[in-house]
Scaffold this motif. Sequence first.
Motif, short mmCIF file in Angstrom:
data_model
loop_
_atom_site.label_atom_id
_atom_site.label_comp_id
_atom_site.label_asym_id
_atom_site.label_seq_id
_atom_site.Cartn_x
_atom_site.Cartn_y
_atom_site.Cartn_z
N GLU A 60 61.78 37.51 78.17
CA GLU A 60 62.89 37.83 79.08
C GLU A 60 62.41 37.85 80.52
O GLU A 60 63.08 37.33 81.41
CB GLU A 60 63.52 39.17 78.72
N GLU A 61 61.25 38.43 80.75
CA GLU A 61 60.72 38.49 82.12
C GLU A 61 60.45 37.09 82.66
O GLU A 61 60.71 36.81 83.84
CB GLU A 61 59.42 39.31 82.12
N LEU A 62 59.96 36.20 81.81
CA LEU A 62 59.75 34.81 82.21
C LEU A 62 61.07 34.15 82.58
O LEU A 62 61.19 33.48 83.61
CB LEU A 62 59.06 34.05 81.08
N PHE A 63 62.09 34.34 81.74
CA PHE A 63 63.39 33.73 82.01
C PHE A 63 64.04 34.33 83.26
O PHE A 63 64.73 33.62 84.00
CB PHE A 63 64.31 33.91 80.80
N GLN A 64 63.83 35.60 83.50
CA GLN A 64 64.35 36.21 84.73
C GLN A 64 63.71 35.59 85.95
O GLN A 64 64.38 35.36 86.97
CB GLN A 64 64.12 37.72 84.69
N ARG A 65 62.41 35.33 85.87
CA ARG A 65 61.72 34.68 86.99
C ARG A 65 62.26 33.28 87.20
O ARG A 65 62.47 32.84 88.34
CB ARG A 65 60.22 34.63 86.71
N LEU A 66 62.52 32.55 86.13
CA LEU A 66 63.11 31.22 86.24
C LEU A 66 64.47 31.28 86.93
O LEU A 66 64.79 30.44 87.77
CB LEU A 66 63.28 30.60 84.85
N ALA A 67 65.27 32.27 86.56
CA ALA A 67 66.60 32.42 87.16
C ALA A 67 66.48 32.70 88.65
O ALA A 67 67.25 32.15 89.47
CB ALA A 67 67.36 33.55 86.47
N GLU A 68 65.52 33.52 89.05
CA GLU A 68 65.33 33.82 90.47
C GLU A 68 64.94 32.55 91.24
O GLU A 68 65.46 32.29 92.33
CB GLU A 68 64.25 34.88 90.65
N GLU A 118 67.35 41.85 91.69
CA GLU A 118 66.95 40.71 92.51
C GLU A 118 67.81 39.49 92.19
O GLU A 118 68.27 38.79 93.10
CB GLU A 118 65.47 40.38 92.27
N MET A 119 68.05 39.25 90.91
CA MET A 119 68.91 38.13 90.52
C MET A 119 70.32 38.31 91.06
O MET A 119 70.92 37.36 91.58
CB MET A 119 68.94 38.02 88.99
#
Length: 222
Positions: A60-68, A118-119
């Motif tokens: 999830e943290e990886l995908f959140q970074r991708l979204a940002e 942040e997102m």
Amino acid sequence: MTEPKRRGPRQAEAERNDRALLRAARQVLADDGAHATVAAIAAAAGVGIGSLYRRYRTKEELFQRLAELSLDSWNQAAERGLAEDDPWEGLASFIVACVEFGQGSLAPIAGTIKVTKEMQAKSDHSDELLAALVARAHEARVLRPDVTVVDISLLIEQFGRSPALDQLRKQGREDLLEAAADAHRRVLAIAVDGLRACHPRPLPGGPPTDRLFTERWTHETG
């Protein structure tokens, strides 16, 4: 005056691994959707799973970074578009830049991850920038009057991927990739041209609302 700190070899390697992970994660997401696994992402990036988890504690943290990063790219493209003197060129170049980046490729994870502060902040800013681009084009009467902000967002999402390109890459048909990329650009140009105010026929149906995006990204727990 202090000199900027030079990156050591370990830091440089970590940054390269991070970039590779993010590129791989985006591609695996495009191929496998929300079922993309950490193992597949690590393999595509050419790193071990341990390296991935040292950088991102969870998928999830990886995908959140991708979204940002995706939102950052969107906002940068919008700001460049607003800096254009010509309202039509500003909007059209924004759309093309977003499609080339692959905006919309993260749609499969909508609703599967928590939207961070942040997102949300970056998303709110992206809404403001796109609204400004569309309003300016409407005021200049270069954009057909029934086109909305959500129409533009949906168009970008639809063209963010090319099924033909994806299929040819999986088949290893290097001889056809350039032709498929050219075809994708041509079809996108046709679609963007359809946004011009010169088209008299009204668009079908009622204008879409932002619920098509906001409700997809609502993260249900439990």
